[in-house]
Scaffold this motif. Structure first.
Motif, PDB file in Angstrom:
ATOM      1  N   SER A   7     -13.570 -45.467 -37.874  1.00 58.59           N
ATOM      2  CA  SER A   7     -14.589 -44.504 -37.460  1.00 58.59           C
ATOM      3  C   SER A   7     -15.935 -45.143 -37.159  1.00 58.59           C
ATOM      4  N   ASP A   8     -16.311 -46.215 -37.847  1.00 62.67           N
ATOM      5  CA  ASP A   8     -17.576 -46.875 -37.534  1.00 62.67           C
ATOM      6  C   ASP A   8     -17.550 -47.481 -36.132  1.00 62.67           C
ATOM      7  N   ALA A   9     -16.457 -48.143 -35.801  1.00 64.28           N
ATOM      8  CA  ALA A   9     -16.323 -48.751 -34.481  1.00 64.28           C
ATOM      9  C   ALA A   9     -16.258 -47.691 -33.394  1.00 64.28           C
ATOM     10  N   VAL A  10     -15.516 -46.629 -33.648  1.00 64.34           N
ATOM     11  CA  VAL A  10     -15.420 -45.537 -32.678  1.00 64.34           C
ATOM     12  C   VAL A  10     -16.793 -44.891 -32.472  1.00 64.34           C
ATOM     13  N   ALA A  11     -17.513 -44.681 -33.555  1.00 63.68           N
ATOM     14  CA  ALA A  11     -18.849 -44.085 -33.449  1.00 63.68           C
ATOM     15  C   ALA A  11     -19.775 -44.975 -32.631  1.00 63.68           C
ATOM     16  N   VAL A  16     -22.626 -45.475 -27.320  1.00 59.36           N
ATOM     17  CA  VAL A  16     -22.871 -46.100 -26.017  1.00 59.36           C
ATOM     18  C   VAL A  16     -22.633 -45.090 -24.903  1.00 59.36           C
ATOM     19  N   VAL A  17     -21.542 -44.358 -25.000  1.00 58.29           N
ATOM     20  CA  VAL A  17     -21.206 -43.357 -23.978  1.00 58.29           C
ATOM     21  C   VAL A  17     -22.298 -42.291 -23.909  1.00 58.29           C
ATOM     22  N   ARG A  18     -22.666 -41.743 -25.036  1.00 60.50           N
ATOM     23  CA  ARG A  18     -23.650 -40.666 -25.059  1.00 60.50           C
ATOM     24  C   ARG A  18     -25.017 -41.125 -24.585  1.00 60.50           C
ATOM     25  N   GLU A  19     -25.383 -42.359 -24.918  1.00 59.31           N
ATOM     26  CA  GLU A  19     -26.674 -42.873 -24.483  1.00 59.31           C
ATOM     27  C   GLU A  19     -26.697 -43.237 -23.005  1.00 59.31           C
ATOM     28  N   ASN A  24     -20.040 -36.402 -20.572  1.00 60.59           N
ATOM     29  CA  ASN A  24     -18.980 -36.942 -21.421  1.00 60.59           C
ATOM     30  C   ASN A  24     -18.491 -35.896 -22.398  1.00 60.59           C
ATOM     31  N   ARG A  25     -17.321 -36.157 -22.942  1.00 62.41           N
ATOM     32  CA  ARG A  25     -16.717 -35.281 -23.948  1.00 62.41           C
ATOM     33  C   ARG A  25     -15.866 -36.155 -24.866  1.00 62.41           C
ATOM     34  N   THR A  26     -15.976 -35.931 -26.162  1.00 62.07           N
ATOM     35  CA  THR A  26     -15.166 -36.655 -27.137  1.00 62.07           C
ATOM     36  C   THR A  26     -14.306 -35.659 -27.893  1.00 62.07           C
ATOM     37  N   ASP A  27     -13.010 -35.968 -28.003  1.00 61.32           N
ATOM     38  CA  ASP A  27     -12.120 -35.142 -28.814  1.00 61.32           C
ATOM     39  C   ASP A  27     -11.418 -36.051 -29.825  1.00 61.32           C
ATOM     40  N   TYR A  54     -17.064 -55.135 -34.478  1.00 61.45           N
ATOM     41  CA  TYR A  54     -16.391 -54.769 -35.723  1.00 61.45           C
ATOM     42  C   TYR A  54     -15.127 -55.574 -35.978  1.00 61.45           C
ATOM     43  N   GLY A  55     -14.765 -56.452 -35.074  1.00 67.18           N
ATOM     44  CA  GLY A  55     -13.562 -57.241 -35.266  1.00 67.18           C
ATOM     45  C   GLY A  55     -13.278 -58.100 -34.052  1.00 67.18           C
TER      46      GLY A  55
END
Length: 88
Positions: A7-11, A16-19, A24-27, A54-55
């Motif tokens: 979740s940290d990496a996804v967030a 980045v997308v939102r900024e 955009n839309r996230t599900d 993150y890796g």
């Protein structure tokens, strides 16, 4: 990264997308963006770079719907399906 959570990496990627300012839309499974090819690919690269912090590995699933001259389809496609469902 601790545990099995991504979740940290996804967030970081979603941030980045939102900024980016692109529609955009996230599900639960995907983040969808709408825009011109070059601007979308720049956002994809930025999101992958953010996850990469993150890796050592980044996994990406990319699907494109290229329709020159069209915009507003992030909502338009859903609106058309919802209209059909109301007809039933």
């Amino acid at each position: 990264m601790s545990g099995d959570s991504m979740s940290d990496a996804v967030a970081a990627a979603v941030r980045v997308v939102r900024e980016s300012g692109l529609p955009n839309r996230t599900d639960a499974m995907f983040t969808t963006i709408e825009g011109e090819w070059d601007e979308c690919m720049a956002v994809v690269k930025g999101a992958c770079d953010a996850v990469g912090q993150y890796g050592a590995r980044v996994s990406l699933v990319l699907k494109a719907d290229i329709r020159p001259g069209r915009s507003g389809e992030l909502d338009g496609k859903v609106d058309r399906v919802e209209a059909k469902l109301r007809e039933l």
